[in-house]
Design a protein around this motif. Structure first.
Motif, PDB file in Angstrom:
ATOM      1  N   LYS A   1      59.353  55.275  89.109  1.00 16.06           N
ATOM      2  CA  LYS A   1      59.031  57.164  88.845  1.00 16.06           C
ATOM      3  C   LYS A   1      58.413  57.733  90.309  1.00 16.06           C
ATOM      4  N   ASN A   2      57.431  56.891  90.762  1.00 14.35           N
ATOM      5  CA  ASN A   2      56.591  57.516  92.086  1.00 14.35           C
ATOM      6  C   ASN A   2      57.588  57.366  93.320  1.00 14.35           C
ATOM      7  N   PHE A   3      58.695  56.234  93.426  1.00 10.31           N
ATOM      8  CA  PHE A   3      59.314  56.227  94.590  1.00 10.31           C
ATOM      9  C   PHE A   3      60.464  57.114  94.517  1.00 10.31           C
ATOM     10  N   PHE A   4      60.852  57.398  93.423  1.00  8.93           N
ATOM     11  CA  PHE A   4      62.073  58.366  93.361  1.00  8.93           C
ATOM     12  C   PHE A   4      61.740  59.786  93.571  1.00  8.93           C
ATOM     13  N   LYS A   5      60.418  60.045  93.097  1.00  9.84           N
ATOM     14  CA  LYS A   5      59.894  61.287  93.015  1.00  9.84           C
ATOM     15  C   LYS A   5      59.354  61.739  94.526  1.00  9.84           C
ATOM     16  N   LYS A   6      58.623  60.654  95.420  1.00 10.78           N
ATOM     17  CA  LYS A   6      57.878  61.259  96.510  1.00 10.78           C
ATOM     18  C   LYS A   6      58.221  59.914  97.524  1.00 10.78           C
ATOM     19  N   GLY A   7      59.085  58.811  97.499  1.00 20.23           N
ATOM     20  CA  GLY A   7      59.090  57.863  98.243  1.00 20.23           C
ATOM     21  C   GLY A   7      57.741  56.947  98.443  1.00 20.23           C
TER      22      GLY A   7
ATOM     23  N   GLN B   1      51.755  66.777 101.560  1.00 26.67           N
ATOM     24  CA  GLN B   1      51.830  67.031 103.099  1.00 26.67           C
ATOM     25  C   GLN B   1      51.797  65.815 103.909  1.00 26.67           C
ATOM     26  N   SER B   2      50.999  64.647 103.625  1.00 27.34           N
ATOM     27  CA  SER B   2      50.722  63.699 104.441  1.00 27.34           C
ATOM     28  C   SER B   2      51.921  62.818 104.580  1.00 27.34           C
ATOM     29  N   THR B   3      52.949  63.075 103.804  1.00 31.73           N
ATOM     30  CA  THR B   3      54.085  61.789 103.549  1.00 31.73           C
ATOM     31  C   THR B   3      55.304  62.467 103.978  1.00 31.73           C
ATOM     32  N   ALA B   4      56.318  61.616 104.453  1.00 38.65           N
ATOM     33  CA  ALA B   4      57.643  62.086 104.872  1.00 38.65           C
ATOM     34  C   ALA B   4      58.379  62.483 103.403  1.00 38.65           C
ATOM     35  N   PRO B   5      59.126  63.328 103.691  1.00 37.17           N
ATOM     36  CA  PRO B   5      60.026  63.887 102.508  1.00 37.17           C
ATOM     37  C   PRO B   5      60.686  62.510 102.105  1.00 37.17           C
ATOM     38  N   PRO B   6      60.950  62.676 100.629  1.00 38.13           N
ATOM     39  CA  PRO B   6      61.681  61.395  99.893  1.00 38.13           C
ATOM     40  C   PRO B   6      63.033  61.437 100.513  1.00 38.13           C
ATOM     41  N   LEU B   7      63.883  60.256 100.566  1.00 35.78           N
ATOM     42  CA  LEU B   7      65.355  60.309 100.856  1.00 35.78           C
ATOM     43  C   LEU B   7      66.044  60.156  99.739  1.00 35.78           C
ATOM     44  N   LEU B   8      65.509  60.271  98.406  1.00 39.26           N
ATOM     45  CA  LEU B   8      65.974  60.022  96.956  1.00 39.26           C
ATOM     46  C   LEU B   8      65.461  61.369  96.310  1.00 39.26           C
ATOM     47  N   LYS B   9      66.440  61.818  95.471  1.00 39.12           N
ATOM     48  CA  LYS B   9      66.461  62.623  94.520  1.00 39.12           C
ATOM     49  C   LYS B   9      66.543  62.429  93.185  1.00 39.12           C
ATOM     50  N   ALA B  10      65.567  62.411  92.484  1.00 39.74           N
ATOM     51  CA  ALA B  10      65.674  61.880  90.810  1.00 39.74           C
ATOM     52  C   ALA B  10      66.703  63.039  90.180  1.00 39.74           C
ATOM     53  N   ILE B  11      67.479  62.166  89.525  1.00 38.45           N
ATOM     54  CA  ILE B  11      68.609  62.794  88.397  1.00 38.45           C
ATOM     55  C   ILE B  11      68.120  62.617  87.083  1.00 38.45           C
TER      56      ILE B  11
END
Length: 312
Positions: free
Chosen positions: A254-260, A273-283
């Motif tokens: 869940k966390n990885f899909f949401k925010k990498g 704001q301290s993390t890079a934008p995730p490359l995955l979008k939860a569907i």
């Protein structure tokens, strides 16, 4: 991964019956000429479903560290079997020129076949050695853990991975009895701990065995390593679908899909704001769970949760 009582294989629940079968294939949105990776081949049920939706130019890579899984391979030139832990998915997909892939599937549940093979040590219902290795090439077994770990390490193991109510007492008892009794077999292990069992013995030993199995196979570590590779393996618009059976696994996915990342929200950084934008979008905003029909037909599915995401 599932506790044994949620998958306590009555004979009618086939090794080949996948959990959330249709829901998982739909989540992958399979393209006929696509390239897919089933990271937990097992009985081959999900892979067969993928192959049915693939055209003649489609490709499927099937991973499984358990050598028994090879017996279930269909005769199909579109499938390539890779006998490795999915933590090495990127390495072997590159080796076989399989990148990028259009979809990745992982069913983290332990198969009924593994539970029903008594000599493998996964099940407390059969006699055998305290083994629990999914990959027979590795050396660390459940016996090594109960025979050598300190009381403190055992306490944390059973508390965190098994949610055992009296984890401290259990750990203390193991350390005490192993100096005079051998815990090498399942029968000896259960007999030695009989006095500390709390509540339903089947549920209790299911939790104990689950904790040991997670540690023996480094299941959470392997899951994290695999997830970190997924965005770099998927084509844009490609999808990943993962079925979990344990709250720790589900939270990681869940966390990885949401925010990498794998951590829960950082209170000092509420906007991420301290993390890079995730490359995955939860569907799947909420996990997909089995319906009443599947629950009746296959008790193994009771703890199952499916989450899916798309590469952006």
């Amino acid at each position: 991964m599932t506790t044994e009582n949620s998958q306590d294989g009555q004979g009618q629940y086939s090794y080949h019956l996948p959990v959330l079968f249709g829901e998982t294939l739909d989540a992958l949105a399979i393209k006929p000429d696509g390239v897919y990776a089933d990271l937990t081949f097992g009985g081959g049920g999900h892979s067969r479903g993928i192959l049915e939706r693939l055209g003649p130019k489609g490709r499927l890579f099937a991973f499984d560290q358990d050598s028994d899984a090879r017996r279930n391979l269909p005769e199909d030139r579109r499938i390539t079997f890779l006998p490795h832990n999915f933590r090495h998915v990127g390495r072997f997909l590159r080796l076989h020129e399989g990148i990028p892939v259009d979809g990745i599937l992982a069913d983290l549940g332990v198969s009924s076949h593994q539970f029903d093979e008594g000599q493998r040590g996964f099940s407390f219902r059969f006699e055998g050695e305290m083994d629990m290795r999914m990959d027979q090439r590795q050396t660390n077994t459940a016996f090594d853990i109960v025979n050598t770990w300190s009381e403190q390490r055992l306490h944390k193991l059973f508390e965190q991975y098994g949610e055992v109510t009296n984890a401290r007492t259990l750990a203390r008892t193991i350390v005490h009895v192993r100096s005079t009794l051998s815990l090498k077999t399942i029968a000896n292990f259960k007999a030695a701990l009989n006095s500390v069992v709390k509540g339903n013995p089947n549920k209790y030993f299911a939790q104990v065995f689950q904790a040991l199995r997670i540690e023996v196979n480094d299941e959470l570590g392997a899951l994290k390593e695999m997830l970190q590779q997924v965005p770099g393996l998927l084509s844009i618009g490609g999808r990943v679908a993962i079925i979990t059976f344990h709250s720790l696994e589900d939270r990681i996915v869940k966390n990885f899909f949401k925010k990498g990342s794998f951590e829960d929200e950082d209170p000092s950084d509420p906007f991420g704001q301290s993390t890079a934008p995730p490359l995955l979008k939860a569907i799947t905003k909420k996990p997909v769970i089995p319906g009443d029909t599947e629950l009746r037909q296959n008790p193994r599915s009771r703890s199952a949760k499916l989450r899916a995401a798309e590469r952006i």
